[in-house]
Design an enzyme around this catalytic site. Structure first.
Site, PDB file in Angstrom:
ATOM      1  N   TYR A 106      46.589  41.346  29.112  1.00 28.55           N
ATOM      2  CA  TYR A 106      47.421  40.141  29.201  1.00 28.55           C
ATOM      3  C   TYR A 106      47.372  39.304  27.922  1.00 28.55           C
ATOM      4  CZ  TYR A 106      48.292  41.010  34.112  1.00 28.55           C
ATOM      5  OH  TYR A 106      48.704  41.558  35.277  1.00 28.55           O
ATOM      6  N   GLU A 199      20.103  53.878  42.471  1.00 26.86           N
ATOM      7  CA  GLU A 199      21.557  54.030  42.627  1.00 26.86           C
ATOM      8  C   GLU A 199      22.144  53.025  43.607  1.00 26.86           C
ATOM      9  OE1 GLU A 199      22.787  57.933  43.892  1.00 26.86           O
ATOM     10  OE2 GLU A 199      24.782  57.247  44.447  1.00 26.86           O
TER      11      GLU A 199
END
Lengths: 364, 508
Positions: A106, A199
């Site tokens: 943007y 994890e």
């Protein structure tokens, strides 16, 4: 090939990055000003040019170069975008502001630099990484943060408004987000003697609750799935700057195994980058053989899992250590997988009391 | 042909009974045909004096006739040669009387159309026609007349003579007829537009029954060379024509007869032909038997050494005028025209002129706009059956990078002493191999020019776009690199931009 001298000081590193970007600008400026079409050469990122370096223990780019030239009408737009991206990165870095890939997409529009889509702008950022040999986090372009760290490590912020302020990473039981501020912080002091990367968020919380950081004198890092680059870089710094060994705990399946591998040896997508790997880190579990040894509750491996195993078997990164091939074979034999949470069948603390110390010892 | 076949009914009567063949099929067609015939007479009348035509046509509403048809008053004024007072009644009130029986290119051929219009007006409204004409001399003559259909004679109802103070020259025809203007309107407007296209030296004005004014202004005063009269070409004669020639000839031997009555036959050719056909040069043509005349006609057609007819009897528009006409009426971005060399079919000389116009105000319709003309008359009906349409459809346009969805107009003009119409309605051209070949060659030539134009424009476009990309991005590169390098002054990129542009313009 690890000549790049390690910068202990983040401020130093930022200064180098700024100089690198400015030099790039000067090169283009000089070419333009002396009446030449500017051009930039960079290593090719095509699959044929990616190879495994067993010394560095990561994928690197080969000798093939591509040249972006402003003389070539087809290169003109990406060239301009690249120069803009470099300019924008310098603005970010020098003003010590951060951004995301989406944000970059943007922001371009404010400079009447249109990207056709997000993918195009992502590619340009990757080009800039390749040209500079730096990752986008170095230019203050960060992904969405999701990984966290917890443990006795005191950091000193360098971000504007927090310069010199310190924080002990045990101060919040949910952990501290590994975001721009943390990534750019200096390491002040620590009593920990190891890093444990996990994890899954559930297990990370369990470890904090069970006082793993004290019991094992460890800094806990939540990778939250595949570790983001900033996290990989952070783990590397812990390993290099503080000389802490790194142990990685993932699910017992091909995907978990690969999460560990990417922390250790990096990915092909990041072949143009350095300083994201921790070659000495250890995958401590859950191994296929743990599934057998600890008689864990399992799920059967499905087709996709099996296919993935065959891919990994051929991957050069998996040939470094016989452990990998052995575990792959075991997975193929038992055709089963287990999650980290599977240890809960033996009670909530079993994993901390029994499994963790055994594995830390085994992979030390 | 009239004398032998039509002993029992007059020519007027014949056409009265068979008005379809002259184009007066239905009320909408009739009003179109009436306008067309009178306008064409007017154009011819002005052209025969080599004056750029000024033609004014007014159609006004007179009253309803039935649910679908109304009565209209049609007035056509021209600035042409005018008609001598003694000829006015016959010229406008007697079918098959006229000045157009000679062998040269003309719009009408029988002297029929104008009178058919008046005849049609008379049978549908039973009102007299008013003819005003002057040849530019002292007087203007005004006739009110009707046609005695059974006797094919004009009936003069009134006659006035005015003093021609302003030396006006021209003819005004005014009469009433039944018709369906609103159905005919599109064709009539097309007709004027297309007539203006091939007569760019004419001013045409049309006021329709609603009072709307359509004006087609001339863009040039140049006019094409008028056609010359010629004798018939030996390949084009028939027995009837031979018999007529024999009747009127003053020459007493075949050699002189051939030399003087046939187009492109000189002494040497005549002798060779007589030898070829085994006819004595000294034979008196008037002594030829009927069988010998038939044989003579066959021999004339079989002899290979007659020179082809020359085109002096033809009056093509010419490339300049054609181009002017197309530019004026179609306002295209590009036009290419091609005038073919004269050719012949069956002993009749003809010339094909074609034009291709592209872009500009030509609409995109998904197929080519096709304009067909014969002797400067637009052909508006039966397009699909016309030879030009067949040639256009058969052509491999892709070879010229032209596709039917491009805004393209194609114009085909045939001029001939005898246009090979397929039907009596004279709306489309027959598929003669000679004609087909000329049209195809003309189209190829113009298509090549269009292709060249398109290629060049594409090239210029590409270069412009290329330059646009450079002039869009180089300044940005300059701006960003300046700020990135922390410099004050922008680098000079003019030289680079110029090098890109120079490269571009060199190639165009």
């Amino acid at each position: 090939m690890e000549q790049k001298k390690h910068k202990s000081s983040m401020t130093e590193r930022k200064k180098d990055i700024l100089t690198g970007l400015e030099n790039l600008g000067s090169r283009i400026y000089e070419q333009l000003d002396s009446g030449y079409f500017p051009s930039i050469a960079m290593p090719s990122r095509s699959t044929e040019n990616i190879c495994y370096d067993s010394l560095l223990r990561q994928f690197i780019l080969g000798d093939r170069k591509v040249r972006r030239s402003a003389r070539n009408i087809r290169h003109l737009k990406p060239f301009t975008q690249l120069v803009w991206a470099a300019f924008f990165s310098r603005e970010l870095t020098s003003q010590r502001k951060t951004s995301t890939l989406r944000d970059v997409y943007y922001s371009a529009q404010a400079y009447e630099m249109t990207f056709t889509d997000q993918q195009e702008s992502n590619n340009i950022i990757t080009d800039l990484e390749t040209v500079m040999g730096l990752s986008r986090e170095d230019f203050n372009i960060f992904p969405e943060e999701r990984s966290a760290v917890f443990g006795d490590l005191t950091i000193e912020y360098t971000v504007p408004g927090y310069e010199g302020r310190t924080l002990n990473l045990t101060s919040h039981p949910d952990g501290v987000l590994i975001g721009p501020a943390l990534t750019s912080a200096e390491f002040a002091k620590t009593t920990a003697d190891k890093v444990i990367a996990i994890e899954k968020g559930g297990l990370f919380t369990r470890f904090v609750e069970e006082n793993v950081h004290n019991k094992f004198n460890a800094i806990l890092v939540l990778t939250a799935g595949q570790a983001p680059r900033a996290t990989r870089h952070f783990i590397r710094r812990l390993n290099r700057e503080l000389s802490l060994p790194v142990y990685i705990f993932t699910d017992g399946d091909p995907w978990g195994m690969h999460i560990a591998m990417v922390i250790i040896s990096g990915s092909a997508n990041a072949a143009h980058l350095r300083d994201l790997t921790t070659p000495d880190a250890k995958w401590s579990g859950v191994w296929a053989s743990d599934i057998v040894d600890y008689k864990l509750p399992t799920d059967p491996l499905d087709e996709v899992d099996i296919k993935r195993l065959y891919e990994l078997q051929k991957d050069p990164r998996y040939k470094e250590d016989p452990l990998w091939q052995k575990e792959i074979k075991t997975f193929m034999k038992i055709k089963k997988k287990a999650e980290q949470e599977a240890f809960s069948r033996y009670g909530l603390t079993y994993i901390v009391d029994e499994y963790l110390p055994e594995k830390l010892e085994e992979t030390r | 042909m009239a004398q032998t076949t039509f002993e029992e009914i007059s020519a007027s009567d014949f056409f009265y009974r068979n008005r379809d063949i002259a184009g007066f099929t239905n009320p909408s067609r009739a009003i179109f045909a009436a306008i067309r015939e009178l306008v064409e007479n007017s154009l011819d009348a002005a052209e025969s004096l080599r004056i750029p035509p000024d033609i004014y046509v007014r159609l006004s509403y007179e009253g309803g006739a039935s649910k679908e048809t109304q009565i209209f008053r049609l007035r056509v004024e021209d600035n042409g040669i005018g008609v001598l007072p003694r000829h006015i009644p016959s010229a406008f009130g007697q079918v098959l009387f006229g000045s157009k029986y000679k062998l040269k290119q003309q719009r009408g051929t029988f002297g029929l159309g104008g009178k058919m219009a008046i005849l049609y007006g008379q049978i549908t409204t039973h009102q007299p026609a008013c003819i005003i004409s002057s040849t530019g001399m002292a007087k203007i003559y005004i006739y009110k007349l009707m046609i005695d259909i059974q006797r094919n004679r004009p009936l003069i109802l009134d006659r006035k003579v005015l003093i021609n103070k302003e030396q006006w020259k021209g003819t005004i025809v005014e009469f009433c007829l039944e018709g369906d203007y609103f159905r005919a309107m599109p064709k009539i407007l097309d007709y004027f537009k297309q007539t203006a296209m091939v007569n760019p030296y004419a001013n045409l004005t049309f006021v329709d029954p609603k009072g709307r004014l359509y004006r087609f202004t001339r863009v040039t005063r140049e006019m094409p060379e008028p056609p010359k009269e010629t004798s018939p070409h030996p390949y084009g004669v028939d027995v009837e024509l031979l018999q007529r020639l024999i009747q009127i000839t003053p020459y007493k031997n075949m050699l002189e007869f051939l030399r003087n009555h046939f187009h492109r036959v000189g002494e040497i050719t005549a002798r060779k032909f007589l030898e070829f056909s085994n006819i004595s040069p000294s034979k008196n043509p008037k002594k030829l038997s009927h069988e010998e005349i038939v044989k003579l006609m066959h021999m004339l057609k079989r002899f290979k050494e007659f020179l082809p007819p020359d085109a002096s009897c033809l009056s093509p528009l010419g490339e300049e005028l054609l181009k002017a006409g197309v530019l004026k009426e179609l306002k295209p971005e590009f036009v290419s025209v091609n005038r073919r060399k004269p050719a012949t079919y069956a002993g009749h000389p003809f010339i094909i002129e074609v034009g291709i116009a592209y872009g500009g105000e030509i609409p995109k319709k998904g197929s080519f706009m096709i304009y067909r003309f014969a002797n400067r008359i637009p052909l508006l009906y039966d397009e699909a059956s016309d030879v030009s349409v067949r040639v256009i459809n058969a052509m491999n346009w892709r070879r010229y990078k032209v596709t039917p969805d491009m805004p393209t107009a194609i114009l085909v003009h045939i001029c001939s002493t005898k246009v090979p119409y397929k039907t009596v309605g004279k709306e489309f051209i027959a598929d003669r191999p000679e004609v087909r070949r000329e049209i195809a060659n003309g189209l190829r030539e113009t298509a090549r020019q269009l292709q060249r134009f398109l290629t060049r424009r594409e090239h210029v476009d590409r270069e412009r776009k290329r330059f646009g990309v450079f002039s869009r991005y180089l300044p940005k590169i300059a701006q960003f690199s300046t700020r990135l390098a922390g410099k004050e002054r922008l680098p000079d990129i003019e030289k680079l931009l110029k090098s890109v542009k120079k490269f571009g313009t060199e190639e165009t």
